[in-house]
Design an enzyme around this catalytic site. Structure first.
Site, mmCIF file in Angstrom:
data_model
loop_
_atom_site.group_PDB
_atom_site.id
_atom_site.type_symbol
_atom_site.label_atom_id
_atom_site.label_comp_id
_atom_site.label_asym_id
_atom_site.label_seq_id
_atom_site.Cartn_x
_atom_site.Cartn_y
_atom_site.Cartn_z
ATOM 1 N N VAL A 37 0.949 -1.701 0.417
ATOM 2 C CA VAL A 37 0.262 0.157 0.128
ATOM 3 C C VAL A 37 1.030 1.235 -0.126
ATOM 4 O O VAL A 37 2.035 1.516 0.414
ATOM 5 C CB VAL A 37 -0.755 0.430 1.236
ATOM 6 C CG1 VAL A 37 -2.099 1.229 1.460
ATOM 7 C CG2 VAL A 37 -1.740 -1.075 1.002
ATOM 8 N N ASP A 38 0.655 2.685 -1.082
ATOM 9 C CA ASP A 38 1.452 3.616 -1.123
ATOM 10 C C ASP A 38 1.404 4.385 -0.052
ATOM 11 O O ASP A 38 -0.056 4.248 0.742
ATOM 12 C CB ASP A 38 1.421 3.525 -2.486
ATOM 13 C CG ASP A 38 0.415 4.549 -3.243
ATOM 14 O OD1 ASP A 38 -0.765 4.654 -2.141
ATOM 15 O OD2 ASP A 38 0.239 4.797 -3.710
#
Lengths: 81, 249
Positions: A37-38
């Protein structure tokens, strides 16, 4: 809401909002390293938590969140204060 | 595939006069509900709303100083309540306070940076939450040819507008993966109250240097903004469209 219910709802949000695989999600999983997940995705998750649990998470506290379990713990604290 | 243009909620900052007013009117004709922000001129804001309503559109006026964080938060809450979540944001509010740098007072610097640049940061940040939720959004910043090629006597204004262009490219990269585009439109010499203050002589001199031989009209800037807001511009982000009649070529 007890801890298990919070964790269950959090997992649902991760699946629905961020498109994660349910089987990959553990409380120890790190958002960026393990779940890919950025940083913007983490911000989006925290927004979804605020909306769904009706809590307010200040930016200073949000920045410290790295794992799924920490996010659940923070929501739990917010709901019980 | 034919691009479909849905009706959305738009906010135009500094929308009561000049280029901002023309942008609000065009967005309304595209079927969007328009919030017109203004800071001081109540009657101009009422006229802008009335003009849109007379054309069968929907508009509200929202008074707020867009350089003030608290005022921006209150404005966003008001728009959300009256129209819904903003999906098209046009950061247009701007002022000038021209002087030679050697004579420029710190106040002239601060005012121009605050209204032209800080406002873009504040309004974009506040509007982004709704756009992220919607997985769709358009942010269109009004720059200036002064921010692209500079202008003597406008170091403050040119710095702010060049800042807007850098902001546009950076935010475009930050949120592109979420279906939100961020672009800028850089007008040249447009006939508005802001340029009328320079006097007729200055306008004539400017016109002589413009490739198309005349000043631009606010509607000619608005049409570029309308395009960037539309579904047809879905694959354009981080860009600055110069609308200057060929002044800078």
């Amino acid at each position: 809401m007890d801890k298990a219910a919070i964790e269950g709802k959090l997992v649902d949000l991760l699946v629905d909002e961020l498109g994660l695989e349910r089987d990959d999600i553990t409380m120890e999983a790190r958002f960026e390293e393990d779940l890919d997940v950025d940083s913007l995705g983490v911000v989006e998750l925290l927004m979804a938590l605020e909306d769904n649990f009706d809590v307010k998470i200040p930016d200073e506290e949000a920045e410290k969140i790295t794992t799924v379990g920490e996010a659940a713990e923070l929501v739990s604290q917010k709901l019980n204060t | 595939m034919v691009a479909h243009n849905a009706s959305r909620v738009a906010l135009v900052t500094g929308g009561s006069r000049g280029i901002g007013r023309a942008i609000g009117e065009l967005l309304a004709t595209q079927g969007h509900q328009v919030a017109i922000n203004y800071v001081s001129n109540d009657s101009a804001a009422s006229e802008a709303v009335a003009a849109i309503e007379a054309n069968g559109g929907t508009a509200i006026a929202v008074k707020a100083d867009v350089g003030d964080e608290g005022a921006v938060a209150a404005m966003m809450a008001q728009i959300e309540e009256q129209l819904g979540s903003i999906e098209i944001l046009v950061n247009n509010a701007g002022v000038t306070s021209d002087d030679l740098l050697l004579r420029m007072k710190p106040e002239a610097w601060d005012t121009v940076i605050r209204t032209n640049l800080k406002s873009v940061y504040l309004c974009s940040k506040a509007a982004l939450r709704g756009m992220l939720r919607a997985r769709w959004g358009r942010i269109i910043n009004i720059g200036s040819i002064a921010g692209v090629s500079g202008n003597a006597g406008q170091a403050n204004y040119a710095a702010a507008k060049a800042g807007v262009i850098g902001f546009t490219m950076s935010l475009a990269k930050e949120i592109g993966s979420r279906g939100i585009t961020v672009n800028a439109v850089a007008p040249g010499f447009i006939a508005t109250d802001m340029t009328a203050a320079l006097g007729e002589d200055a306008a004539a001199v400017a016109a002589s240097q413009i490739t198309l031989g005349r000043l631009g009209r606010p509607e000619e800037v608005a049409s570029a903004v309308g395009f960037l807001a539309s579904a047809e511009a879905s694959y354009i982000t981080g860009q600055t469209i110069v609308v200057d009649g060929g002044l800078a070529i």
